[in-house]
Design a protein around this motif. Structure first.
Motif, PDB file in Angstrom:
ATOM      1  N   GLN A  28     -42.319  22.123   0.215  1.00  0.00           N
ATOM      2  CA  GLN A  28     -42.793  23.337   0.877  1.00  0.00           C
ATOM      3  C   GLN A  28     -44.254  23.614   0.524  1.00  0.00           C
ATOM      4  OE1 GLN A  28     -40.707  26.943  -0.212  1.00  0.00           O
ATOM      5  NE2 GLN A  28     -40.820  27.738   1.850  1.00  0.00           N
ATOM      6  N   ARG A  63     -47.272  23.758   3.260  1.00  0.00           N
ATOM      7  CA  ARG A  63     -48.090  24.969   3.437  1.00  0.00           C
ATOM      8  C   ARG A  63     -49.573  24.676   3.208  1.00  0.00           C
ATOM      9  NH1 ARG A  63     -44.384  29.383   2.459  1.00  0.00           N
ATOM     10  NH2 ARG A  63     -42.676  28.965   3.908  1.00  0.00           N
ATOM     11  N   ALA A  94     -45.122  30.140  -1.390  1.00  0.00           N
ATOM     12  CA  ALA A  94     -44.468  28.881  -1.765  1.00  0.00           C
ATOM     13  C   ALA A  94     -44.599  28.627  -3.263  1.00  0.00           C
ATOM     14  CB  ALA A  94     -45.081  27.720  -0.978  1.00  0.00           C
TER      15      ALA A  94
END
Length: 1550
Positions: A1089, A1093, A1141
């Motif tokens: 993740q 991002r 995140a």
């Protein structure tokens, strides 16, 4: 939070209404029901969220209510995703389709541009690399296009979507390589139009690939869970297609497809069978570990490999003329598909019950069945059956050796011996024919293997006949068994090579198998035959030399692990041994000592084999090091190493279980096993750390564990065997070898996956010519050595034959000459040396060209290039500098230990300097500013000179890993060159940003995004927390820059370039640290993740930078301004996603980072408040007294103490508790700072010093809390004995001390008799803490000048005088003022001293001296303050009299400190602000202009002498010639004068 909840509720309400409308309009009742159910679920989740929001609004301080709201919002998010899943998925797949189309189009354009640029590309190596990468991409484009078409045609078909995802992900790696190859080729393309086209196409492709990477990742997240089912469907389809092909073959209708030939399909099937085996091994590992995601990926890869296998099998069946063979091939391929489908199905079921023994056993059984089917499929290839028949024949013949006793021989010893010698010669010759046949057609191998099996049968009969004559039959039978095994291995190696001729090390393994057959024959002949002494040794030597001769035929593969320098050493050592043994042969033949003669022949044979091997390896290295050869690319693993280790381990295990093995042989075999298994485990560890494929990473780790465990079990049995060589222990040892051999074979099969294999080097025609002197010398050596041994054999029988002695001397002379020639040839062809010399000459020429351009620029006669724009020149210069930067590390690595790569790398580096000079001179010619002109030229020259330095260092190192004395120089030169590249890149980026050229910045951001997914990052040097902190810092910096760009777009658009450059640099750092944060995050999903991002943020940054460039070009374009503002907002939003995140990865540490940021803001606010208080403007808003705030301060301070305890304990507890403690402490310190500020204001502006004392006290607490939060963050999740825990305890003590000091200060504020004393105590404690920081080894973030350090000592002098005065007066007001002044003076002095000491130009000795006197000065001042404190408590004349001695000590330390600062300046230092220096600089500039003008005037007719008038107060004597020549430079002669500096300087030339 509540406000956002309202917005969210409104949005979901709209979504529910839209879904109900769709449900009503839906014709299909099933879909209508699904929509209504999803709408109901969404409405219920929204209602729960609204309820939670109301509760949070009613009780904003209640943590439970806030937590309920978070949980409700998360539930709503899940429900929304479920409701809109199909729409989201459709949108994601649509985005992927568009990205794939753009990538395919961009790749096609880049290939066309590459072909267009091929004619004018001067760098052959770069062109070859580009051509190869274009071929790879061209192979992938049809798959990508087919995936797009399939997805568009069948929008709802999951298989089509997965096929698009797979083809997109497979396209990324070759696409990225083509971008890199295109960028590397651009600088050496001489055609400007072609170079610009190629550069632009490469940029477009890089951007398209970045978008494709992001889109494929998102699509994989949405569609990934169904991969196993999709793979199963694919395999079933392949099975049906093969059934259809079988039906067509029966009807005689099966025809080969265009481009399919029998040889091509045979090779495809052979190489693909390895990929199938490797991917199935991955599938088994992932299914056993119960990981659904990775099992799905492995199933997908297995299906892809099977698809290629099915196509190759169909092609073989269609191309062969034998119907039976065609049917057998299709049947066996269908069996593979059927077994694979069962395997995938079993893997799917194993996921449901991970760890279940029964399911794991079924999985293993099915896998073995598939492996068997795969072998059958390969055996159906043309020629393989004949080899199998030969192998079977050898096996049948070898059964004759299994009898208990052999019948007595019916022939005489001489007849049996003669037949055995003849059969041995025939078998040895047949082995050579088998080796040769593998290079030809499949029919040749069939014939050669048949003849080999016949000759083996005859040899075995002759051997058995001879064994009947021997006394020790057991040993003879053992040797015959060894020959049988070696013969089988030879045929297996030949079979393997014929199936996959491109397999790494296959040729070497075949040659080794042939040598093993020869050695086994020699051992038997030596044992069985009785000839005149020396005769057997000569025959054995001749057979060995005949076997190794094949090494010199075409050395296009490495034959050993020897480096070039190892080859030289081997040749030298073996030539010495050969010389001694040849002398021994001659001497012992004369004297008749034939036993020693035979030993000398054996030694000579071994030396000749060693020489041949070293010569072949040296020739290979010389061939691939030629710049025209195509350099190989190192893969993830070295399959040659794995294959050799596998072979060595198998041979050692055979020796272990051989009943005839002696104890020493057993120990030797055990050592070999331990050595090679250790090397394999280490290779697995390295491969696991390098690969970006998570499945391969896990499999390497698992394989290493299996090899290590089975080795440990085997070692135990070997120890038992070593203690007692009983049959039982030997049997246990035999049983223990089986798991090890199986584990090593499985690992070797997995490592042979084409994905991991290196790309072998392709030797060019020039490289082959460079090999010829070495090969000719080696062949001459072998031929003359064979003749010499034959001659020596006859002399051993008849030493009295003079003509034969003459022939022997001639052969000996020829051997000696050929070895000398061999050594000379190898040394003359040292890889990289000739290329280094050429490159050095080329760069020296470039440096001269730059110097000429610099002289022309000084004289203002630099010709302007009108054929190209300055923007294009800047882009060319940026491109070539970047490519030079990419080559620094490869050159340094090659120079330290990879001689074969050195020539390629230095040639490539040198090829970039001619375009560098052209571009740099072109940019300078179009630059109006003279200073900027000289900067570009000087930095280009510096870069060329640093390249020259690294080339000299590389030439000396030569790629010799043993030349360690050169390695430091190579490393230093590489570092200097990197700095030169960085300097010129900074200059170019600044110049580009000023005119709105942002192409280079976009490239840098795209490159940083690409590196996020490239392989596994290096070993982390910190924890996740460390990387998290850095990522947060750069993320916030990007957000701040985005906000500034929004503002500047309206006010000052010309400043956008600098901000865009700043954002580019920040994103580069962010991507680097984000990659490490993702690698260290747990679980892996969080890391994925974070990486995703950060990539999305990169896209946002690219768009924003592009808009900034467009707005700079057209500052009045309102539409572009609007777009820029939208892009800036998008960047800010994506920054928040990155932060969220990171927070998911470590809530506690993220909360610590946020809290530390908040505390930093509080400290800055308190500094501002101190400024107001000092100015006397800090007043209370109402008529309040301090008593109104005292209790509130005390209560809040106590609360902060409790928060401190929670914070310290939170380091060892969960992340949630740590987050709560950090948030609570930040809130409490905020409240405490506010109430203390109110309390200070209530004291009134009439008493500013007391106000400052109070605010300083809370500032100390805030600083201590900031340090404590940092220490807590560093100690989070660490063990109790970790050093960070001790730092945490120290920070906690300081925190408690400062809070206690605040409480005392609060209580003493209203007591006029003690508040001065209290302020002084607090200041003393503060200075001690600052001194601790000063004495720490932590390097300051920035440096300052020595002048700053000297200036800050004035504050110490003033504070000392103030302290002495306060000690004498004993007035509380004076003491308070002293305390406040002392804080600032000492803190400023310590900061300036440390920053100046750590300046890069300051030596270690001077730094240590400055730090020592800084400490002494502080300690002296502390003693002075403590003495003042003592006087305040008990004032006596004696104590006051001692103040002078304390102040003298401080003054002495200050003097030493100032001298240390002066020493920092150095002898060359001048003050740039000195008016004299300014005037001299101006005059030097004027002198340069005059010199340039004089040069121009020399070319004209003489004119009148110039008249110069100077200001009467000028510091310099300016006459008709105001400068003198000294050491090839112009110097001005200053005059000593007492006049003030002139206001101006006037030079007039008539």
């Amino acid at each position: 939070m509540v406000r956002q909840a309202r917005v969210l509720a409104q949005a979901t309400s709209d979504l529910v209404n839209a879904m109900r409308s769709d449900a009503e309009a839906e014709i299909d009742m099933e879909n209508s029901k699904k929509l209504l159910a999803a709408a109901k679920l969404l409405a219920d989740s929204t209602a729960r969220m609204v309820e939670a929001a109301k509760g949070a609004a009613a009780n904003p301080e209640n943590e439970d209510q806030q937590q309920r709201l978070r949980e409700a919002a998360e539930g709503l998010r899940v429900a929304t995703n479920a409701a809109a899943q199909n729409a989201i998925k459709k949108k994601i797949v649509n985005r992927l389709e568009i990205a794939a189309k753009q990538a395919a189009a961009a790749a096609t354009q880049t290939i066309a541009a590459s072909q267009n640029a091929a004619v004018s590309n001067k760098n052959t190596a770069a062109h070859q690399q580009l051509v190869q990468s274009c071929k790879n991409v061209a192979d992938h484009i049809p798959q990508l296009v087919q995936g797009v078409r399939g997805s568009q045609a069948q929008a709802e078909d999951l298989s089509a979507q997965l096929a698009l995802i797979n083809s997109s992900q497979n396209f990324l790696q070759p696409g990225s390589k083509m971008v890199a190859s295109a960028k590397a080729a651009v600088p050496t393309v001489t055609d400007q139009a072609a170079a610009m086209q190629l550069s632009q196409c490469a940029k477009n492709l890089a951007t398209s690939l970045a978008e494709l990477r992001t889109a494929s990742q998102k699509a994989h997240e949405a569609c990934g869970p169904m991969e196993i089912d999709s793979a199963l469907n694919t395999v079933q389809t392949l099975k049906n297609e093969l059934q259809d092909a079988k039906m067509a073959a029966v009807d005689g209708q099966l025809k080969p497809l265009p481009g399919e030939t029998l040889e091509k399909c045979t090779q495809d099937l052979g190489s693909t069978s390895k990929a199938v085996g490797s991917s199935m091994a991955q599938l088994l590992t992932c299914a056993a570990q119960g990981n659904e995601h990775y099992t799905g990926v492995a199933a997908r890869e297995t299906a892809q490999a099977l698809k290629t296998l099915a196509q190759a099998a169909r092609g073989v069946a269609a191309s062969t003329t034998d119907p039976v063979a065609a049917h057998a091939m299709l049947d066996s391929a269908r069996d593979v598909m059927e077994g694979s489908a069962m395997l995938i199905q079993e893997a799917k079921q194993a996921l449901a019950v991970p760890g279940d023994a029964d399911s794991q056993q079924r999985l293993a059984q099915v896998a073995k069945a598939v492996s068997h089917s795969l072998n059958n499929c390969v055996n159906c290839l043309p020629g393989q059956k004949d080899v199998d028949v030969a192998l079977k024949s050898i096996g049948e013949s070898s059964k004759k050796l299994l009898v208990d006793s052999l019948p007595p021989s019916s022939k005489s010893f001489q007849e049996a011996q003669s037949e055995l010698n003849q059969a041995a010669a025939d078998l040895n010759q047949s082995a050579g024919e088998v080796v040769h046949a593998t290079r030809g057609q499949s029919g040749e191998l069939a014939a050669a293997s048949g003849k080999f099996s016949d000759d083996f049968d005859e040899f075995l009969d002759a051997g058995i006949e001879m064994a009947g004559q021997a006394q020790d039959q057991i040993q003879v039978i053992g040797n015959l068994k060894s020959i049988s095994m070696a013969s089988s291995k030879l045929l297996l190696a030949a079979k393997s090579l014929s199936v996959d001729p491109g397999a790494p090390n296959a040729k070497n393994l075949l040659a080794a198998a042939a040598r093993a057959v020869t050695e086994s024959i020699n051992q038997l002949i030596t044992l069985c035959t009785q000839q005149a002494p020396g005769q057997k040794e000569c025959d054995n030597a001749l057979r060995e030399l005949e076997t190794v001769k094949g090494m010199l035929d075409n050395p296009n593969e490495p034959v050993s692990d020897l480096s070039y320098f190892d080859c030289i050493e081997s040749v030298m050592e073996n030539s010495k041994v050969l010389g001694e043994s040849m002398a021994g042969i001659s001497q012992n033949a004369k004297t008749g000592d034939l036993l020693v003669f035979g030993e000398c022949v054996g030694v000579a044979s071994k030396a000749l084999c060693g020489l041949t091997e070293a010569a072949a390896q040296a020739a290979y290295l010389v061939g691939i090091s030629d710049p025209n050869s195509q350099a190989g690319q190192q893969g993830l693993v070295d399959p040659i190493q794995f294959a050799r280790a596998n072979q060595a381990i198998q041979m050692a295990c055979q020796n272990l279980v051989d009943p005839a093995s002696s104890p020493s042989q057993v120990l030797s075999a055990a050592t070999i096993v331990a050595k090679h298994t250790s090397a394999l485990c280490n290779a697995c560890r390295i491969a696991s750390s390098k690969t970006a494929n998570p499945i391969a990473k896990r499999h390497f780790v698992q394989s290493a564990k299996e090899v290590a465990n089975s080795t440990a079990n085997l070692v135990k049995t070997i120890k038992a065997l070593d203690g007692d060589f009983s049959e039982e222990n030997r049997n246990k040892c035999r049983i223990a070898t089986a798991p090890l051999i199986e584990a090593v074979e499985n690992l070797t099969a997995f490592a042979s996956n084409p994905e991991f294999v290196s790309i072998p080097a392709q030797i060019s025609t020039e490289g082959s010519r460079a090999q010829e002197p070495i090969l000719v010398s080696a062949k001459t050596m072998l031929e003359s050595s064979s003749l010499l041994i034959k001659t020596a054999r006859s002399l051993a029988i008849n030493p009295k034959d003079p003509p034969t002695w003459s022939v022997l001397a001639g052969h000996s002379h020829t051997v000696s000459d050929s070895i000398k020639s061999l050594i000379t040839s190898i040394r003359d062809k040292a890889p990289g040396q000739r290329e280094c010399d050429f490159s050095i000459d080329g760069i020296n020429k470039c440096i001269r060209d730059i110097e000429q351009a610099s002289l022309a620029a000084v004289s203002q006669s630099l010709a302007t290039r009108d054929d190209i724009s300055v923007e294009a020149l800047q882009e060319q210069l940026t491109s070539v500098v970047q490519e030079i930067g990419h080559l620094i590390d490869p050159i340094a690595t090659a120079a330290r230990g990879e001689a074969a790569q050195l020539g390629h790398k230095v040639t490539q580096l040198a090829s970039y300097f001619e375009p560098l000079v052209l571009a740099a001179v072109g940019v300078a010619s179009k630059t109006l500013n003279h200073q900027q002109q000289m900067t570009v030229l000087d930095q280009s020259k510096t870069l060329a000179e640093s390249a020259l330095q690294i080339l000299y260092a590389a030439k000396e190192g030569g790629g010799n890993p043993k030349a360690s004395h050169t390695h430091d120089a190579i490393t230093e030169a590489a570092q200097l060159m990197k700095e030169a590249v960085d300097d010129i890149m900074v200059t170019l980026n600044e110049a580009a940003s000023e005119v709105g050229m942002v192409g280079g910045m976009v490239d840098l951001i795209a490159e940083a995004m690409t590196k996020l997914d490239e392989g596994t990052p290096p070993d982390p040097k910190g924890t996740f927390v460390d990387y998290q902190t850095t990522v947060v810092k750069y993320s916030k910096a990007i957000a701040v820059t985005a906000q500034e760009m929004m503002t500047k777009s309206v006010t000052n658009p010309e400043e956008l370039g600098g901000l865009a450059s700043q954002m580019t640099n920040d994103y580069g750092h962010l991507a680097l640290q984000g990659r490490m944060a993702a690698a260290t995050a747990e679980p892996e999903e969080i890391g994925f993740q974070i990486r995703t991002r950060v990539q999305e943020l990169g896209h946002g940054c690219i768009f924003l930078v592009q808009k900034a460039g467009a707005l700079q070009i057209c500052p009045t374009d309102s539409y572009t301004k609007k777009e820029l503002i939208e892009c800036a907002r998008a960047v800010t939003e994506k920054v928040s996603l990155v932060l969220s995140a990171l927070q998911a990865g470590n809530k506690g540490t993220q909360a610590c980072i946020t809290a530390a940021s908040a505390v930093s803001g509080i400290i800055a606010d308190l500094d501002t408040t101190i400024m107001f208080a000092t100015a006397g403007t800090l007043n209370a808003e109402n008529n309040e007294s301090f008593a109104d705030h005292r209790e509130n301060i005390l209560k809040t301070a106590k609360a902060l103490v409790e928060d401190t305890k929670l914070l310290v304990s939170g380091a060892a507890s969960s992340q949630d508790k740590l987050a709560q403690a950090a948030q609570s402490s930040a809130n409490t310190i905020t409240q405490l700072a506010e109430v203390v500020k109110l309390g200070a204001a209530s004291l009134g502006s009439d008493d500013p010093e007391t106000q400052v004392v109070l605010i300083n006290a809370i500032k100390d607490v805030a600083k201590a809390l900031s340090d404590l939060i940092g220490a807590t963050k560093g100690a989070a999740s660490k063990p109790a004995d970790d050093p960070s825990m001790y730092q945490l305890k120290g920070a906690a003590k300081v925190m408690v001390t400062n809070v206690t000091s605040l409480l005392k200060t609060v209580k003493a504020v209203e007591d006029e008799a003690t508040r001065g004393t209290r302020a002084l105590e607090a200041t003393i404690e503060y200075i001690k803490q600052e001194l601790t920081v000063f004495q720490s080894s932590e390097v300051p973030e920035k440096t300052s000048s020595p002048e700053e350090s000297i200036r800050m000592t004035k504050g110490i002098t003033m504070a000392t005088a103030k302290a002495v005065a306060a000690g004498n007066s004993c007035r509380q007001e004076d003491v308070i003022a002293t305390a406040n002044l002392s804080r600032k003076a000492v803190a400023d002095m310590l900061t300036a001293c440390k920053q100046a000491s750590y300046h890069p130009d300051v030596s270690k000795e001077v730094r240590e001296r400055a730090l020592r006197f800084g400490t002494e000065c502080t300690l002296g001042y502390l003693e002075l303050l403590e003495h003042v404190l003592l006087i305040l408590q008990k004032a006596t004349p004696e104590l006051k009299h001692q103040l002078a001695s304390f102040s003298k000590r401080v003054a002495s330390a200050v003097t030493e400190l100032i001298q240390s600062a002066e020493a920092m300046k150095g002898t060359e230092w001048v003050d740039p602000e000195d008016p004299t220096v300014i005037a001299e600089t101006e005059l030097l500039g004027a002198a340069a202009s005059i010199e340039a003008a004089a040069k121009k005037l020399e070319q004209l007719k003489p004119r009148a002498k110039p008249k110069v008038s100077v200001h009467p107060h000028c510091l310099f004597e300016v006459t008709r010639c105001p400068y003198i020549r000294c050491n090839n430079s112009w110097k001005l002669q200053p005059l000593r004068t007492s006049h003030p500096p002139p206001p101006c300087l006037v030079i007039r030339i008539n």
